[in-house]
Each structure stands twice: as C-alpha cells, then as structure tokens.
Scaffold this active site. Structure first.
Site, PDB file in Angstrom:
ATOM      1  N   PRO A  19       0.840  -1.205   0.000  1.00 56.07           N
ATOM      2  CG  PRO A  19      -0.091  -1.100   2.144  1.00 56.07           C
ATOM      3  CD  PRO A  19       0.819  -1.924   1.285  1.00 56.07           C
ATOM      4  CB  ILE A  34       6.373   4.544   6.943  1.00 55.37           C
ATOM      5  CG1 ILE A  34       7.729   3.816   7.049  1.00 55.37           C
ATOM      6  CG2 ILE A  34       6.552   6.043   7.071  1.00 55.37           C
ATOM      7  CD1 ILE A  34       8.605   3.953   5.831  1.00 55.37           C
ATOM      8  CG  ASP A  36       4.823  -1.126   3.111  1.00 56.96           C
ATOM      9  OD1 ASP A  36       3.645  -0.998   3.499  1.00 56.96           O
ATOM     10  OD2 ASP A  36       5.373  -2.228   2.895  1.00 56.96           O
ATOM     11  CG  HIS A  37      -0.056   4.107   5.059  1.00 55.79           C
ATOM     12  ND1 HIS A  37       0.389   4.469   6.316  1.00 55.79           N
ATOM     13  CD2 HIS A  37      -1.066   4.955   4.779  1.00 55.79           C
ATOM     14  CE1 HIS A  37      -0.322   5.472   6.769  1.00 55.79           C
ATOM     15  NE2 HIS A  37      -1.218   5.789   5.865  1.00 55.79           N
ATOM     16  NE  ARG A  38       2.495  -3.806   3.716  1.00 56.91           N
ATOM     17  CZ  ARG A  38       3.056  -4.817   3.058  1.00 56.91           C
ATOM     18  NH1 ARG A  38       2.489  -6.003   3.078  1.00 56.91           N
ATOM     19  NH2 ARG A  38       4.170  -4.647   2.372  1.00 56.91           N
TER      20      ARG A  38
END
Ligand code: COA
Length: 287
Positions: A80, A260, A256-258
C-alpha cells in the site's frame, strides 16, 4: 478452447493460422495464471488487435525490462503506497557544491547533487531507523537492518537498474560521489555484479538531471520507502516578509503504509530538508 477473437491473425487478410493459435497459447502459458489478490483474481487488461487500427511494429522487451517488470508489478500490487511531497532549500548546498566542484574534479570526482542527497538520506535514516526495515511475511515482524546500503535507480540503455552503494553511512560526500559515478558507469555498461544490485535498505530515484517537478516512485519491495528527487528550480520564497530567490529541490517520498505512518513520513522529509540546508553537516568528515 482458444477464444479466437483474442488471437491475432497473420494469414491473408488477417486470417488466423494454426501457428497463430499455437503462438497465442504459448504466450498465455508463459505469462502464467493471474495472481489472486485478496481471494479474487486480477482483472485482465483487454488483448487488443492494434493492427486493426493501423500499422504497428513489435519489439521484444529488454532482458532488464523482463526482470524488473514483474518485480515492480509485485511491489505495486502488494504494497500500500502513499507518496509524500516536500521541497528543500538547497541554495547553500548548491553554492558549496559549485565551490568544491573543480577541486573535486581534479581528484577525479564528479560532485553531483545526488551525493549530497545521499549524505542527507543517511542522516535521516539514522534518525528514523524503521525507514531502513523490511516486513517479514512469515513472522509478521519488522526486520531492522543495522547496516546502511543505499540503492539508487540508474537509467541505462537496457532499462532501469538499481545499483547498491554499500555502507553509505561510513562514506563522506566525496566517497559517495566517487562510488555513485563508478556504479552508474558499470550499470550503463551492463557490468554490475549480482552483489552490486543486492542488499539495499532504502532507494533513491533521481530524475533531477533530466527535469520534472514531482513524481510517485514505486517502492522496490522488500524495502519500505523510496525517495524521488526532481529538478531543483530557483523561485521567490518569503524570508522575514521579504521575497528572496532560493533554489528549491522537490522531493517525493513513497512509503509502505503498513510500516510507516503519514506523520513519520513528513517528519522524515522535514528532517531531510533541514539536513540538506546544513552544508557544514553534509560536508563533515565521517569518523
Ligand atoms: N536538480 C538540478 N540539477 C540536477 C539535479 C537536480 N535535482 N540532479 C542532477 N542535476 C544536474 C547535475 O548537477 C549535473 O549537472 P552538472 O554537470 O552541471 O553538475 C547534471 O544534472 C547531470 O547529473 P547526472 O549525470 O544525472 O548525475 P546524478 O548524480 O545526479 O545522477 C544517476 C546519476 C545515475 C542517478 C542518473 O544519471 C540517472 O540515471 N538518473 C535516472 C534515474 C531514473 O531513471 N529513475 C527513474 C526511476 S522510476
């Protein structure tokens, strides 16, 4: 079992020959099945007969494109992505670079802005270690790396490659510039070894030498972030209510929003901005 409307005919008046059917099936088999995502398979892009609309030419993908394409696609569908845009005032940095350029050239070093950006990235990655991590899909843990190898995208005649500059934290701006040039040269000559393309903890993609104002780079998983650098432009900026010309460098950080959060991403780019404005800090010798 072949859907003939999807087969390109090479016979007289576009008739489909037995060989066309065989070639079509071979192409489908070598592409493999569409990977299921979240239980559903990926919708496919229509297979269009472009020759029906005008003359066309077919060209095979380069070896690098064949390797890089699936990796980029895997990152694109699995990670993501969010891209944080920012800009940094590099007026002083650029003045210092110009001042030091000729002397460096005398020692065989091309002091480009990217070397300074790398030095600033090292400082930012030391302050935000989780930008230098990877997710372990089996255990679900975050793997934090205690080494700092930087990957950078290099444009080559065969396509995009990502050489890795090892132990970037132990190198000053001159050493970074020297290795950057030597790795880019090897990349362009197609002479990088497998080791020189492995082990990167963070990636930088600089299009600043070409142009552009911003872009959304694709993370090269399993790293969790990539910094895009566009062309620095001089523009008027308010300082103490007075408009002054400043050289501003556009930054585009995809993460990577998982791993950061948005707040950390903007803290990271703000830190980078400050590091790039601190010329003494950038030029400091590495102990
Ligand atoms: N703003 C303004 N000018 C810039 C700049 C920036 N952000 N970055 C570089 N320049 C200037 C340099 O100063 C140099 O000018 P000079 O000779 O007058 O000093 C010129 O542009 C060319 O620099 P370049 O040779 O590109 O060196 P580099 O160290 O900046 O970059 C590479 C090296 C390997 C990264 C670069 O050549 C490259 O391949 N870039 C493309 C990467 C890519 O394709 N990314 C896409 C991934 S999706």
């Amino acid at each position: 079992g072949v859907d003939l409307s999807r087969v390109e005919g090479t016979g007289p008046k576009g008739r489909i020959l037995a060989d066309d059917v065989k070639a079509h099936v071979k192409r489908l088999l070598s592409a493999g099945p569409a990977a299921p995502v979240g239980g559903a398979s990926m919708p496919s892009v229509p297979d269009v007969d472009f020759a029906a609309f005008g003359p066309i030419e077919r060209r095979p993908l380069s070896r690098i494109q064949k390797i890089a394409g699936p990796r980029l696609h895997a990152s694109w569908v699995n990670v993501p992505h969010v891209t944080q845009f920012d800009e940094s005032d590099i007026t002083e940095m650029e003045a210092a670079r110009r001042r030091l350029k000729d002397e460096a050239e005398g020692r065989g070093i091309k002091l480009t802005p990217l070397a300074f950006v790398m030095r600033a990235c090292v400082q930012a990655l030391q302050a935000f270690p989780h930008f230098c991590s990877s997710l372990d899909p089996k255990s679900g843990e975050l793997v934090l790396k205690k080494y700092l190898h930087l990957g950078f995208a290099a444009d080559t005649p065969g396509g995009l490659v990502v050489p890795v500059l090892r132990d970037a934290d132990r190198k000053d701006v001159y050493e970074l510039a020297r290795e950057l040039a030597s790795l880019s040269e090897k990349a362009r000559a197609g002479k990088l070894t497998a080791e020189q393309m492995q082990g990167g903890c963070f990636t930088i993609s600089s299009l600043g030498g070409i142009g552009g104002t911003a872009f959304t780079p694709i993370i090269i998983a399993p790293v969790v972030a990539i910094l895009g650098v566009s062309r620095a432009v001089q523009r008027p900026v308010y300082q103490n209510d007075v408009l002054v010309p400043r050289l501003m460098l556009p930054l585009s950080l995809s993460y990577d929003h998982r791993v950061i959060d948005g707040a950390d991403a903007v803290r990271f780019t703000s830190f980078l901005g400050q590091a790039l404005a601190d010329v003494q800090g950038l030029l400091r010798a590495i102990p």
